[in-house]
Design an enzyme around this catalytic site. Structure first.
Site, PDB file in Angstrom:
ATOM      1  N   ARG A 117       0.863  -1.173   0.000  1.00 51.71           N
ATOM      2  CA  ARG A 117       0.000   0.000   0.000  1.00 51.71           C
ATOM      3  C   ARG A 117       0.908   1.233   0.000  1.00 51.71           C
ATOM      4  NH1 ARG A 117      -2.211  -3.541   3.890  1.00 51.71           N
ATOM      5  NH2 ARG A 117      -4.289  -4.319   3.354  1.00 51.71           N
ATOM      6  N   LYS A 142      -2.518  -2.298   7.801  1.00 52.55           N
ATOM      7  CA  LYS A 142      -3.969  -2.242   8.004  1.00 52.55           C
ATOM      8  C   LYS A 142      -4.402  -3.369   8.931  1.00 52.55           C
ATOM      9  CE  LYS A 142      -8.142  -1.538   5.250  1.00 52.55           C
ATOM     10  NZ  LYS A 142      -8.670  -1.474   3.863  1.00 52.55           N
ATOM     11  N   HIS A 248      -2.123   3.194  -6.088  1.00 51.09           N
ATOM     12  CA  HIS A 248      -2.657   1.918  -5.609  1.00 51.09           C
ATOM     13  C   HIS A 248      -2.815   0.915  -6.748  1.00 51.09           C
ATOM     14  CE1 HIS A 248      -4.365  -0.283  -2.234  1.00 51.09           C
ATOM     15  NE2 HIS A 248      -5.331  -0.719  -3.014  1.00 51.09           N
ATOM     16  N   ARG A 251      -0.324  -1.841  -6.770  1.00 47.15           N
ATOM     17  CA  ARG A 251      -0.620  -2.987  -5.891  1.00 47.15           C
ATOM     18  C   ARG A 251      -1.553  -3.960  -6.597  1.00 47.15           C
ATOM     19  NH1 ARG A 251      -1.251  -4.699  -0.294  1.00 47.15           N
ATOM     20  NH2 ARG A 251      -3.416  -5.145   0.236  1.00 47.15           N
ATOM     21  N   HIS A 274      -4.334  -9.540   3.422  1.00 46.11           N
ATOM     22  CA  HIS A 274      -5.795  -9.593   3.533  1.00 46.11           C
ATOM     23  C   HIS A 274      -6.205 -10.563   4.644  1.00 46.11           C
ATOM     24  CE1 HIS A 274      -6.369  -8.262  -0.933  1.00 46.11           C
ATOM     25  NE2 HIS A 274      -6.171  -7.242  -0.126  1.00 46.11           N
ATOM     26  N   TYR A 283      -9.276 -10.608  -7.602  1.00 41.05           N
ATOM     27  CA  TYR A 283      -8.279 -10.669  -8.668  1.00 41.05           C
ATOM     28  C   TYR A 283      -8.465 -11.903  -9.538  1.00 41.05           C
ATOM     29  CZ  TYR A 283      -6.120  -6.981  -5.947  1.00 41.05           C
ATOM     30  OH  TYR A 283      -5.884  -5.818  -5.277  1.00 41.05           O
TER      31      TYR A 283
END
Length: 283
Positions: A117, A142, A248, A251, A274, A283
């Site tokens: 990120r 995150k 972004h 990424r 994640h 994706y």
């Protein structure tokens, strides 16, 4: 244990709620009305509404010490499923060929090479570089999670150049007895001098000193969050890429190219940090 950006965001939502409530409705019904107001009248995105919701739950629970209980009656914004914008491999090469040499190019290469990120790149510290295992450690990302991402061998010369350049800033700060770099959570209280160690210095420090709003100290922070915006937009124009991508997008491109190379989606989930594989499955 929230980041400073999260504190600012939560404070903004609390102020907006109090302005909306006008001193009344400091209860579950008032919050329900406000959350509904955001979706119906303001037309905010689902992610924006969720952020406001989290801010108000935090405010009521920890500041007012009130449990809001059931808020299911509020109208929730509809989450739109959007496919991530992705650059081709050639577009990534063209973009990098047009990036200014030095810090901007190195940051973009790190972001794409590890699926970082934007904020994770400019918060990197010297100690996060592991040459022995050829990886970067992303700390406090995150969800306050740590993870490791690959570090390409081709990046080492550029990293060495950057370390040589910023060593002068570091030595200057130590000679002038500048306060050490910001440390996460309560680490500064436990080990107040750790922030002055070379390993804790930012990989991308700001050129000037600034006041830490939390500690009220003058210290060196990392580069600002919009540092890359100008060079990145210029590189997009210079490369002729017509896709309206952001930083972004690098990424997203990393994730897509990893899957195209045959890697398992669970591996990609770990690399991206994640919590739920369903987030990776886009994706």
């Amino acid at each position: 244990r929230k980041s400073y950006r999260t504190e600012q965001s939560y404070r903004s939502w609390v102020e907006r709620y109090l302005h909306y409530a006008k001193g009344e409705g400091l209860d579950a019904q008032g919050v329900t009305n406000f959350i509904t107001h955001l979706a119906v009248e303001k037309g905010v995105a689902a992610s924006t509404q969720n952020q406001a919701f989290n801010a108000l739950v935090f405010f009521f629970r920890y500041i007012l010490e009130i449990e809001l209980g059931d808020l299911s009656q509020s109208v929730r914004a509809v989450k739109k499923e959007k496919l991530p914008l992705v650059y081709t491999r050639d577009e990534v090469k063209d973009l990098m060929a047009n990036m200014p040499k030095g810090v901007p190019l190195l940051m973009v290469r790190l972001i794409y090479g590890g699926g970082l990120r934007h904020s994770e790149a400019y918060r990197l510290r010297i100690k996060d570089i592991d040459r022995g295992r050829m990886c970067l450690t992303i700390r406090g990302a995150k969800g306050d999670k740590d993870r490791e991402v690959p570090l390409g061998v081709s990046l080492l010369p550029a990293i060495d150049e950057q370390l040589e350049r910023i060593r002068k800033l570091y030595d200057e700060d130590r000679a002038n007895d500048v306060a050490g770099c910001y440390l996460p959570h309560a680490l500064e209280k436990k080990s107040p001098n750790v922030g002055k160690e070379w390993g804790w210095f930012w990989l991308f420090p700001a050129e000037g000193l600034s006041i830490d709003p939390r500690a009220d100290k003058v210290r060196r922070h990392h580069v600002s969050s919009n540092y890359l915006n100008g060079p990145y937009k210029q590189a997009l124009r210079g490369s002729g890429i017509v896709k309206r991508g952001t930083i972004h997008t690098l990424r997203h491109s990393f994730a897509t190219h990893i899957l195209e190379d045959g890697y398992d989606i669970r591996i990609l989930q770990e690399l991206l940090g994640h919590s739920d594989v369903s987030t990776t499955q886009i994706y």
